[in-house]
Design a protein around this motif. Structure first.
Motif, PDB file in Angstrom:
ATOM      1  N   LEU A 283       0.830  -1.211   0.000  1.00  0.00           N
ATOM      2  CA  LEU A 283       0.000   0.000   0.000  1.00  0.00           C
ATOM      3  C   LEU A 283       0.858   1.253   0.000  1.00  0.00           C
ATOM      4  O   LEU A 283       0.349   2.360   0.088  1.00  0.00           O
TER       5      LEU A 283
ATOM      6  N   LEU B 113      -0.772   9.341   4.516  1.00  0.00           N
ATOM      7  CA  LEU B 113      -1.921   8.867   3.756  1.00  0.00           C
ATOM      8  C   LEU B 113      -1.898   7.352   3.534  1.00  0.00           C
ATOM      9  O   LEU B 113      -2.911   6.682   3.740  1.00  0.00           O
ATOM     10  N   PRO B 114      -0.746   6.784   3.169  1.00  0.00           N
ATOM     11  CA  PRO B 114      -0.719   5.312   3.056  1.00  0.00           C
ATOM     12  C   PRO B 114      -1.054   4.625   4.385  1.00  0.00           C
ATOM     13  O   PRO B 114      -1.796   3.646   4.396  1.00  0.00           O
TER      14      PRO B 114
ATOM     15  N   THR C  24      -4.710   4.784   4.987  1.00  0.00           N
ATOM     16  CA  THR C  24      -5.400   3.818   4.135  1.00  0.00           C
ATOM     17  C   THR C  24      -5.302   2.416   4.740  1.00  0.00           C
ATOM     18  O   THR C  24      -6.297   1.689   4.838  1.00  0.00           O
TER      19      THR C  24
ATOM     20  N   LEU D  18      -9.404   5.049  -2.434  1.00  0.00           N
ATOM     21  CA  LEU D  18      -8.340   4.158  -2.892  1.00  0.00           C
ATOM     22  C   LEU D  18      -8.735   2.705  -2.656  1.00  0.00           C
ATOM     23  O   LEU D  18      -8.545   1.841  -3.511  1.00  0.00           O
TER      24      LEU D  18
ATOM     25  N   ALA E  43       0.169  13.682  -0.716  1.00  0.00           N
ATOM     26  CA  ALA E  43       1.074  12.548  -0.887  1.00  0.00           C
ATOM     27  C   ALA E  43       1.598  12.593  -2.324  1.00  0.00           C
ATOM     28  O   ALA E  43       0.827  12.736  -3.264  1.00  0.00           O
TER      29      ALA E  43
ATOM     30  N   ARG F 290       0.323   6.972  -7.133  1.00  0.00           N
ATOM     31  CA  ARG F 290      -0.997   6.382  -6.905  1.00  0.00           C
ATOM     32  C   ARG F 290      -1.974   7.349  -6.248  1.00  0.00           C
ATOM     33  O   ARG F 290      -3.172   7.153  -6.280  1.00  0.00           O
ATOM     34  N   PHE F 291      -1.453   8.362  -5.607  1.00  0.00           N
ATOM     35  CA  PHE F 291      -2.328   9.326  -4.944  1.00  0.00           C
ATOM     36  C   PHE F 291      -2.596  10.556  -5.798  1.00  0.00           C
ATOM     37  O   PHE F 291      -3.307  11.461  -5.378  1.00  0.00           O
TER      38      PHE F 291
END
Lengths: 896, 195
Positions: free
Chosen positions: A639, A699-700, A703, A747, B63, B67-68
């Motif tokens: 991720l 953010l990852p 998630t 996501l 980010a 992917r973001f």
């Protein structure tokens, strides 16, 4: 969210708060000096233990005054028995002196013909703020002077003065007693200061602006207090000495009538939160435990906890009272008195005795409550009516308060002869305590965390007090503990903060009072606002099919809240006006909270169910469920996580927070919890590495955490917050993390095996863009017409009783169309047999086909006296009660 | 009393170029302990005086991973300014910057103030992006440009002062605080208030 900024503000203004506290402390000190003693033998019997302790508290507040002798003071009984406090007079008569929309010229015109000392409060268009316009005596050169009123976040004060007040009424009441920065004290118009009952005040208030040129004003009234026995009057006015010699003479039993004129349904006992705060601070060690409680836990399980609070005031028990202002002030009476009593208690004797546990104090205070409730108890009679004196004295410099105070100060002797001056400034005293400690507990505020915030600074600085509103709130204890551990403050700062928070919480009370009031108004269908809200809520609940999507539904609700807020801020249904209680820059915030309470709270379960339906129907939950599964099987690195992640225990903690979030109806409180979750994630990330993480890392991890929580409901929670949050908060911290959570969920929703680490679908991007557009564009000022689209219609059948439905009825829809709609909605087979009736004033009127029900409703609402009315759809021929009413008044109604 | 204007500022740029370091440096140097800190470094605020106004920057970090990328519109919507960061030692990051500028021009808020920060200028001996390139590019798009080092606290304040100056005051008074700092373009632009 709001509370975070609040905390920020608080810290921000720490300096000024300390200053404020100092001011208050020295005010209290002065009060002690100015205080006029009263015969307290009666009270002494009742509360032997608490008095010294309270005094001790006082001393802690103002150590510099330690050398002063404290003195017993007015019990407050006298003001109960035969007079209204200045604050009450002001509350009742605000339609007279509070004239926000008056122009410069109009004010000048009014005050010119008034004696010096008379004042008006208005909003100056020149200065763009509220001003106190004061009539000056001729020797001042000009006959009018304006004093700007400064509004900070939670307080009102006069420009140049260090004393702040929780609301305008208290400010004015204070300046009626003490001049502070004014050239002299304010004076109430003669008619107001001499009115003897609330009813009299109400009659005066009815005149509104016309009061100033009516005979009621200026006309010298009869000498006051005819019911008071002359001897006592004379004795007291003439000589304090007598009181000293024989303090007992003034005690006598009140007549029932005297009690009734001032007291409503049972006295209340309130503890001034400021004093309580200070008290608890002394005991912080022993009280610390309580800090983990929710305010509403009244503590039946702990020996330390206070007894249940006294019964609520009469607001709800006076459903027939048509006038809110009346209800309110009646309710305020007992509070005022009790407040005085506390002031009294606070300042009694100074014997160094051990501090009793809070429980004792509270028991004693509830005793007091009973005392003032029990009408057989003897009460202290006032010796001198201060008010009439100052009322009749015309000259501006005439300031009996000061004189008397000075006299008091001079004679302020040892405690043994402290009974000496118990009469002179009695009225002033009781008022003084009201105004100086602008912090007093407030009459409406049942939900105020009277005890809950003890010892827990953060709870009052943060949002917890607010959560007492949320009955369904589950485990605040847990999060609370957690939270306090995340704020590590040096001890000294803590204690200072705690002091601040006491002041702070007490300043919050007008806000809570206002919210409560608005919530009550929203329940009252006799008000236009109440109708709006109730009709809208029932319309939504009954018409599940009226929204095409979840967004559509939430959007309309948000719009409705914005519109109603707008209506409320412009309408005159709030009495007293919100401007008099809430500083201007806070009005919107307070209204927003009130909207949550009266609109979102009743709609919460409906909205939740609907959101669930929508997402089940469109398959998005199924997709989310599958993808959550998928994402959970991946390693954090897949991720894009390269920072420490929360372990199982932390994830469980986070889940608990999310579950708590689901129980909240307020989007702001939900966001607060989201922030707590994020804070926890940061803590985990940083604890294990010692560096700061930006969005690249955060953010990852977010998630990953959301996936681990595996809660489908989060999807609707985020949606609820994003659509319903006050738009002004969207750019702040709450908005940021909400955006991040939405992004994280998006996501996950679009996470598919083959496109791991790929782009989001373009669909999501479009959704985001649309959302942005929506939330930034729908800010048009609504018109009142917008809310008039609902009509509640009852359906009456001979056999099946009455059912009601709220229908969408636009202003120009005729009765004929409404009848058709009713026939459909109520599934009537023979619609020609039925018609729409208006039931008002106990009579039935059949509405003609070409009339407009919404116009009729508007007309009924605009009548000066509120009417109870119902639109009823029923058979024309037979009335369920066997009576057929002619429809002879129909024309009147429809054309007016 | 000065009016406080809240200005949303969005941080864009490749992962690893030092976006959050710049903000941390900006917010935490001369840290005012009276202002409550935010919960994390992804969102930070700082208030600075500008003329007769106070600018409160609400800084939204994004980010930088590919992917973001698609989430970025949510972050830059409603922004009064965007700080686009590249790493002077990585040509790739400068190319990404150009993509961001393009996206902002196409989809970003109208009149958004753009500020380009070439970070890690303390490592100029392994520089890949010449200062001249950055300056020329910035000029062509009317952006503020400055080379910074979050590590050594170089030009961080200046970067945000440059943004402040490009935000037109609410009233029409002159800002009274013009140019002492090495910055590129100072074309005044009209900015929509952010909230």
């Amino acid at each position: 969210m709001a509370s975070l900024t609040m905390a920020a503000r608080c810290q921000d203004k720490r300096g000024s708060f300390f200053k404020l506290i100092d001011t208050i402390a020295s005010e209290i000190g002065e009060l002690k000096q100015e205080m006029v003693q009263t015969d307290v033998s009666l009270e002494d019997g009742l509360e032997p233990t608490e008095i010294p302790s309270m005094v001790k508290d006082m001393d802690n507040v103002c150590p510099e005054k330690k050398d002063l002798k404290s003195c017993p003071r007015d019990s407050g009984y006298d003001s109960l028995s035969n007079r209204l406090s200045i604050l009450d007079r002001l509350l009742h008569t605000h339609p007279i002196w509070l004239q926000l929309s008056l122009s410069d010229e109009e004010v000048a015109g009014i005050l010119q013909s008034q004696p010096p000392g008379i004042f008006l409060v208005r909003k100056s268009s020149k200065m763009q703020k509220k001003v106190l316009s004061l009539r000056l005596p001729s020797e001042f050169g000009s006959y009018l002077k304006e004093f700007a009123i400064k509004e900070s976040t939670y307080t009102f004060s006069l420009e140049g003065s260090g004393i702040s007040f929780a609301d305008l009424f208290r400010l004015i009441a204070f300046y009626c007693i003490s001049r502070d920065v004014l050239p002299f004290t304010l004076k109430l118009p003669h008619a107001i200061s001499t009115a003897k009952t609330e009813a009299e005040l109400e009659d005066l208030a009815q005149l509104g602006l016309n009061f100033w040129n009516s005979p009621a004003d200026n006309k010298p009234l009869n000498p006051p207090a005819p019911h008071r026995p002359l001897p006592s009057d004379g004795v007291c006015r003439a000589s304090r000495q007598l009181c000293l010699i024989n303090g007992v003479h003034s005690i006598r039993t009140r007549r029932p009538s005297e009690l009734e004129c001032s007291q409503t349904n049972g006295a209340l006992c309130f503890i001034n939160p400021l004093f309580l705060k200070v008290h608890s601070q002394d005991l912080s060690g022993s009280l610390k435990r309580q800090s983990t409680r929710t305010p509403e836990v009244n503590g039946t399980e702990s020996p330390r906890s206070p007894p249940p609070r006294p019964p609520p005031p009469s607001i709800n028990s006076l459903p027939t009272s048509p006038q809110l202002s009346r209800t309110e002030t009646q309710a305020s009476m007992p509070e005022t008195v009790n407040h005085n009593k506390h002031g009294n208690v606070d300042l009694l004797g100074k014997k160094p005795t051990p501090i009793p546990p809070p429980r004792l104090k509270k028991q004693a205070s509830s005793l007091e409550g009973e005392g003032s409730n029990a009408k057989t108890l003897p009460v202290i009679r006032p010796c001198l009516s201060q008010e009439p004196t100052s009322g009749t004295a015309g000259s501006p410099g005439d300031a009996p308060p000061e004189q008397n105070l000075a006299a008091c100060k001079k004679t302020l002797p040892t405690s043994s002869d402290s009974q000496l001056q118990w009469n002179g400034g009695r009225q002033r005293l009781s008022d003084m305590s009201i105004s100086t400690s602008s912090s007093d507990s407030l009459e409406f505020d049942r939900s105020m965390p009277l005890f809950g915030y003890e010892g827990d600074t953060n709870s009052s600085l943060e949002d917890y007090e607010g959560e007492s509103d949320q009955e369904s709130m589950a485990p605040p204890i847990k999060s609370k503990k957690k939270r306090s551990s995340s704020f590590v403050l040096p001890k000294i700062v803590k204690s200072q903060l705690r002091k601040v928070s006491g002041v702070f919480s007490s300043f919050m009370t007008p806000e809570k009072r206002m919210i409560k009031k608005i919530a009550e108004l929203s329940q009252d269908k006799r008000t236009y606002f109440g109708c709006l809200v109730q009709d809208y809520v029932s319309f939504l609940q009954e018409n599940k099919e009226c929204h095409v999507s979840s967004t559509d539904m939430l959007q309309t609700i948000r719009q409705f809240m914005t519109q109603v807020k707008n209506y409320l801020s412009q309408s005159s249904e709030l009495d007293p006006p919100i401007e008099s209680l809430i500083p201007e820059d806070q009005i919107d915030i307070v209204l927003e909270k009130a909207m949550h309470k009266c609109i979102l709270k009743p709609l919460k379960s409906h909205v939740e169910a609907m959101l669930k339906d929508f997402h089940t129907a469109d398959g998005s939950w199924k997709q989310l469920k599958e993808n959550l599964q998928l994402v959970r099987q991946r390693s954090p690195q897949d991720l894009g996580v390269f920072a420490p992640t929360p372990d199982f225990v932390d994830v469980e903690k986070i889940k608990v927070k999310f579950m708590t979030m689901q129980k909240m109806y307020s989007p702001e409180k939900k966001v607060m919890l989201l922030l707590r979750v994020c804070k926890l994630i940061y803590t985990v990330m940083e604890n294990n590495s010692g560096r700061m993480y930006g969005a690249d890392d955060f953010l990852p991890v977010l998630t990953y955490v959301i996936a681990q929580c595996d809660m489908l409901e989060l999807d609707t929670e985020i949606e609820y917050m994003m659509e319903l949050l006050d738009p002004s908060l969207l750019h702040g911290e709450g908005g940021y993390y909400l955006t991040s959570a939405y992004g994280a969920l998006s996501l996950i929703k679009n996470f598919q095996e083959e496109q791991a680490a790929r782009l989001l679908s373009s669909e999501t991007r479009d959704t985001l863009r649309q959302w942005h557009k929506r939330r930034t564009t729908n800010r048009t000022i609504p018109s009142v017409d917008d809310f008039q689209n609902y009509l509640r219609v009852a359906f009456q059948e001979v056999n099946s009783g009455c059912t009601g439905k709220t229908l969408l009825v636009r202003p120009y829809i005729t009765t004929e169309d409404v009848c058709q709609l009713c026939a459909e909605k109520f599934k009537v087979e023979d619609p020609e047999e039925y018609s729409l009736f208006l039931f008002v004033d106990e009579t039935w009127q059949q509405l003609a086909e070409d009339t407009y029900p919404q116009k009729i409703k508007a007309e009924l609402h605009s009548r000066p006296q509120p009417h109870v009315f119902h639109f009823v759809y029923k058979r024309i021929k037979s009335d369920p009660y066997g009576v057929i009413f002619p429809n002879n008044e129909e024309e009147n109604v429809s054309t007016s | 009393m000065m009016a406080i204007r809240e200005l949303k500022v969005c941080l864009l740029g490749d992962t690893g170029v030092g976006k959050s370091s710049i903000v941390c440096r900006f917010v935490q140097d001369h840290f005012d302990h009276n202002i409550s800190p935010t919960i994390g470094a992804s969102f930070m605020t700082k208030t600075v005086p500008c003329g007769n106004e106070l600018h409160k920057f609400l800084i939204w970090d994004t980010a930088g991973q590919e992917r973001f990328h698609s989430l970025a519109p949510m972050y830059y919507r409603g922004s009064a300014a965007a700080v686009i960061v590249y790493d002077i030692t990585k040509q790739d990051s400068f190319n990404t910057l150009k993509k961001w500028v393009k996206e902002l021009k196409e989809h970003g808020p109208e009149n958004i103030v753009m500020a380009i920060a070439g970070n890690k200028c303390d490592l100029s001996d392994i520089r890949e992006v010449p200062m001249k390139d950055a300056k020329e590019y910035a000029e062509s798009i009317g952006a503020v440009v400055v080379e910074t080092s979050a590590k050594c606290a170089i030009n961080i304040e200046e970067l945000f002062q440059g943004i402040s100056r490009q935000i037109p005051p609410l009233d029409h008074h002159e800002n009274g605080n013009n140019g002492t700092i090495r910055l590129g373009n100072q074309t005044p632009q009209t900015i929509r208030r952010c909230c």
